[in-house]
Design a protein around this motif. Structure first.
Motif, mmCIF file in Angstrom:
data_model
loop_
_atom_site.group_PDB
_atom_site.id
_atom_site.type_symbol
_atom_site.label_atom_id
_atom_site.label_comp_id
_atom_site.label_asym_id
_atom_site.label_seq_id
_atom_site.Cartn_x
_atom_site.Cartn_y
_atom_site.Cartn_z
ATOM 1 N N PRO A 119 21.420 101.272 59.004
ATOM 2 C CA PRO A 119 21.165 100.111 58.256
ATOM 3 C C PRO A 119 22.160 100.027 56.702
ATOM 4 O O PRO A 119 22.389 101.168 56.418
ATOM 5 N N MET A 120 22.251 99.046 55.969
ATOM 6 C CA MET A 120 22.594 99.043 54.801
ATOM 7 C C MET A 120 21.421 98.291 53.903
ATOM 8 O O MET A 120 20.654 97.671 54.470
ATOM 9 N N PHE A 121 21.688 98.411 52.610
ATOM 10 C CA PHE A 121 20.576 97.832 51.712
ATOM 11 C C PHE A 121 21.030 96.982 50.596
ATOM 12 O O PHE A 121 22.168 97.162 50.262
ATOM 13 N N GLY A 122 20.279 95.922 50.161
ATOM 14 C CA GLY A 122 20.789 95.192 49.089
ATOM 15 C C GLY A 122 19.739 94.641 48.181
ATOM 16 O O GLY A 122 18.510 95.150 48.475
ATOM 17 N N VAL A 123 19.868 93.750 47.802
ATOM 18 C CA VAL A 123 18.954 93.340 46.687
ATOM 19 C C VAL A 123 19.135 91.724 46.844
ATOM 20 O O VAL A 123 20.150 90.912 46.831
ATOM 21 N N ALA A 124 17.874 91.015 46.952
ATOM 22 C CA ALA A 124 17.854 89.596 47.090
ATOM 23 C C ALA A 124 16.748 88.868 46.199
ATOM 24 O O ALA A 124 15.651 89.492 45.873
ATOM 25 N N GLU A 125 16.800 87.689 46.035
ATOM 26 C CA GLU A 125 15.889 87.058 45.070
ATOM 27 C C GLU A 125 15.363 85.718 45.972
ATOM 28 O O GLU A 125 16.176 84.898 46.714
ATOM 29 N N GLU A 126 13.976 85.567 45.834
ATOM 30 C CA GLU A 126 13.611 84.429 46.230
ATOM 31 C C GLU A 126 13.808 83.259 45.778
ATOM 32 O O GLU A 126 13.602 82.879 44.623
ATOM 33 N N VAL A 127 14.252 81.927 46.308
ATOM 34 C CA VAL A 127 14.833 81.071 45.623
ATOM 35 C C VAL A 127 14.244 79.687 46.669
ATOM 36 O O VAL A 127 14.762 79.404 47.755
ATOM 37 N N GLY A 128 13.233 79.204 46.279
ATOM 38 C CA GLY A 128 12.518 78.238 47.333
ATOM 39 C C GLY A 128 12.061 78.638 48.576
ATOM 40 O O GLY A 128 11.271 79.846 48.408
ATOM 41 N N GLU A 129 12.455 78.242 49.523
ATOM 42 C CA GLU A 129 12.208 79.003 50.818
ATOM 43 C C GLU A 129 13.257 79.950 51.457
ATOM 44 O O GLU A 129 13.016 80.373 52.430
ATOM 45 N N ASP A 130 14.298 80.005 50.493
ATOM 46 C CA ASP A 130 15.321 80.852 50.981
ATOM 47 C C ASP A 130 15.555 82.353 50.102
ATOM 48 O O ASP A 130 14.528 82.505 49.058
ATOM 49 N N TRP A 131 16.413 83.124 50.480
ATOM 50 C CA TRP A 131 16.455 84.315 49.667
ATOM 51 C C TRP A 131 17.998 84.531 49.479
ATOM 52 O O TRP A 131 18.678 84.507 50.213
ATOM 53 N N ARG A 132 18.174 84.561 48.105
ATOM 54 C CA ARG A 132 19.625 84.373 47.920
ATOM 55 C C ARG A 132 20.043 86.162 47.728
ATOM 56 O O ARG A 132 19.471 86.832 46.848
ATOM 57 N N GLU A 187 24.864 98.838 50.182
ATOM 58 C CA GLU A 187 24.545 100.308 49.534
ATOM 59 C C GLU A 187 24.100 100.957 50.825
ATOM 60 O O GLU A 187 23.148 100.524 52.036
ATOM 61 N N ALA A 188 24.138 102.447 50.641
ATOM 62 C CA ALA A 188 23.855 103.498 52.010
ATOM 63 C C ALA A 188 22.375 103.570 51.847
ATOM 64 O O ALA A 188 21.743 104.247 52.972
ATOM 65 N N THR A 189 21.674 103.613 50.534
ATOM 66 C CA THR A 189 20.402 104.072 50.548
ATOM 67 C C THR A 189 19.525 102.946 49.808
ATOM 68 O O THR A 189 20.104 102.205 48.963
ATOM 69 N N PRO A 190 18.228 102.925 49.832
ATOM 70 C CA PRO A 190 17.465 102.032 49.195
ATOM 71 C C PRO A 190 17.539 102.260 47.639
ATOM 72 O O PRO A 190 17.528 101.362 46.761
ATOM 73 N N GLN A 191 17.695 103.587 47.409
ATOM 74 C CA GLN A 191 17.556 104.010 45.928
ATOM 75 C C GLN A 191 18.812 103.506 45.280
ATOM 76 O O GLN A 191 18.610 102.960 44.064
ATOM 77 N N CYS A 192 19.936 103.289 45.976
ATOM 78 C CA CYS A 192 21.234 102.819 45.169
ATOM 79 C C CYS A 192 20.920 101.347 44.864
ATOM 80 O O CYS A 192 21.384 100.572 44.101
ATOM 81 N N SER A 193 20.323 100.626 45.868
ATOM 82 C CA SER A 193 19.934 99.146 45.541
ATOM 83 C C SER A 193 18.935 99.030 44.569
ATOM 84 O O SER A 193 19.117 97.925 43.826
ATOM 85 N N ARG A 194 17.906 99.821 44.454
ATOM 86 C CA ARG A 194 16.995 99.894 43.202
ATOM 87 C C ARG A 194 17.681 100.019 41.902
ATOM 88 O O ARG A 194 17.637 99.248 40.795
ATOM 89 N N ASP A 195 18.918 100.790 41.878
ATOM 90 C CA ASP A 195 19.602 101.075 40.501
ATOM 91 C C ASP A 195 20.264 99.586 40.500
ATOM 92 O O ASP A 195 20.504 99.198 39.333
ATOM 93 N N ASP A 196 20.923 99.164 41.576
ATOM 94 C CA ASP A 196 21.553 97.806 41.250
ATOM 95 C C ASP A 196 20.687 96.909 40.983
ATOM 96 O O ASP A 196 21.282 96.111 39.884
ATOM 97 N N LEU A 197 19.477 96.841 41.220
ATOM 98 C CA LEU A 197 18.291 95.757 40.768
ATOM 99 C C LEU A 197 18.238 95.865 39.251
ATOM 100 O O LEU A 197 18.251 95.182 38.565
ATOM 101 N N ALA A 198 17.949 97.195 38.905
ATOM 102 C CA ALA A 198 17.895 97.452 37.466
ATOM 103 C C ALA A 198 19.097 97.028 36.675
ATOM 104 O O ALA A 198 18.853 96.436 35.385
ATOM 105 N N GLY A 199 20.338 97.228 37.122
ATOM 106 C CA GLY A 199 21.417 96.767 36.369
ATOM 107 C C GLY A 199 21.567 95.251 36.364
ATOM 108 O O GLY A 199 22.019 94.549 35.350
ATOM 109 N N HIS A 200 20.956 94.591 37.348
ATOM 110 C CA HIS A 200 21.252 93.056 37.482
ATOM 111 C C HIS A 200 20.242 92.630 36.531
ATOM 112 O O HIS A 200 20.380 91.406 35.982
#
Length: 319
Positions: free
Chosen positions: A44-57, A63-76
């Motif tokens: 798997p790969m991991f990422g960050v998405a935001e719910e926009v209406g009925e979709d997810w952007r 990222e190779a791990t969930p924690q890397c994506s959590r760090d990405d979310l903090a930065g975002h």
């Protein structure tokens, strides 16, 4: 031959009665299923998405791990705070992620999620699938456009949901693929997030080692970017790691030049075999949206502030 004639006739009907581009993509997909019938989970790969209406952007992915994506979310979230009328909720949520693991947060009424995207590799008995003729392959990277995930209303793209689900299940059952805990999580996901949603493909470099093909680079958005990664490796990394002699360095440079200028998808140099391979990306959807990381996913690192505390306790980080 009669079977091939019928397939050709069906293809011609598609070209004349539907969107010609989509018809070509569909034909390309059917050809790939014939020539590369084996499906293998590539991890798997991991990422960050935001719910926009009925979709997810999709905000970020790869990222190779969930924690890397959590760090990405903090930065975002910190970036969002710069332009928000009230930055405090964004900064507070980012601070939480510095200390705690969360795969979903609601911040200022906006819903963010860490998403899990499976990579599926097609193979035959000899090699992995290369890029397809219909895959976009620009020489220069196109402008970044966030991918949008949504539940399909019915059949989609070159394959139906049912066909994709069957292939995905077959990949899970592939002998020796995931370890037992991962296999159990995969089976649960078939129930909790039963709808596989295909995403834009990714591309990577694979090298043939003594026991088969192994991925050598992270996923890239285009075949050309994967070629550039391999060229950079041959010109900069491999000579230093191998302490290569002058002749080997020259061979690597020449191979890198051919790779980029002639847009090769297969390369052999100094007894090493490389391929540009195509990775199908699949997000699994349930009633509440895309799948989050699984308990068995590789996730060794703690949040950044917790890691800093551990390093200080071990004397590896100064205040």
């Amino acid at each position: 031959m009669p079977h091939e004639d019928k397939a050709l006739e069906r293809g011609l009907r598609e070209l004349t009665s539907t969107d010609p581009v989509q018809a070509l993509i569909a034909q390309d997909a059917r050809r790939a299923r014939r020539e590369y019938p084996l499906t293998v989970l590539a991890g798997p790969m991991f990422g960050v998405a935001e719910e926009v209406g009925e979709d997810w952007r999709v905000i970020s992915l790869g990222e190779a791990t969930p924690q890397c994506s959590r760090d990405d979310l903090a930065g975002h979230l910190r970036m969002e705070a710069r332009t928000a009328a009230d930055p405090e909720p964004y900064l507070a949520a980012a601070h939480v992620l510095d200390w705690e693991r969360h795969d979903e947060l609601v911040v200022a009424g906006r819903r963010f999620r860490i998403i899990r995207v499976e990579q599926v590799l097609r193979m035959n008995l000899g090699e992995p699938e290369p890029p397809r003729p219909t895959d976009p392959d620009p020489r220069t990277p196109p402008p970044h456009r966030p991918e949008v995930l949504r539940l399909p209303a019915g059949a989609h793209g070159p394959e139906t949901e049912l066909e994709l689900a069957v292939r995905f299940a077959e990949a899970i059952e592939y002998p020796g693929a995931p370890r037992e805990q991962a296999r159990a999580d995969a089976r649960r996901a078939l129930d909790s997030h039963p709808v596989p949603v295909p995403m834009a493909p990714a591309f990577s470099v694979a090298e043939y080692l003594h026991d088969g093909w192994r991925s050598a680079t992270a996923a890239c958005p285009t075949p050309q970017r994967a070629r550039e990664c391999l060229a950079e490796y041959l010109q900069q990394v491999a000579p230093s790691v191998e302490r290569a002699d002058k002749a080997t360095r020259a061979a690597y440079r020449e191979a890198a030049w051919r790779l980029i200028t002639t847009r090769l998808d297969a390369l052999e140099v100094r007894g090493r075999r490389f391929r540009i391979v195509r990775l199908e990306k699949v997000a699994r959807f349930g009633e509440d949206g895309p799948e989050t990381p699984r308990p068995s996913d590789f996730d060794p690192d703690p949040p950044v502030e917790v890691l800093a505390l551990q390093l200080r306790a071990e004397g590896l980080l100064d205040d």
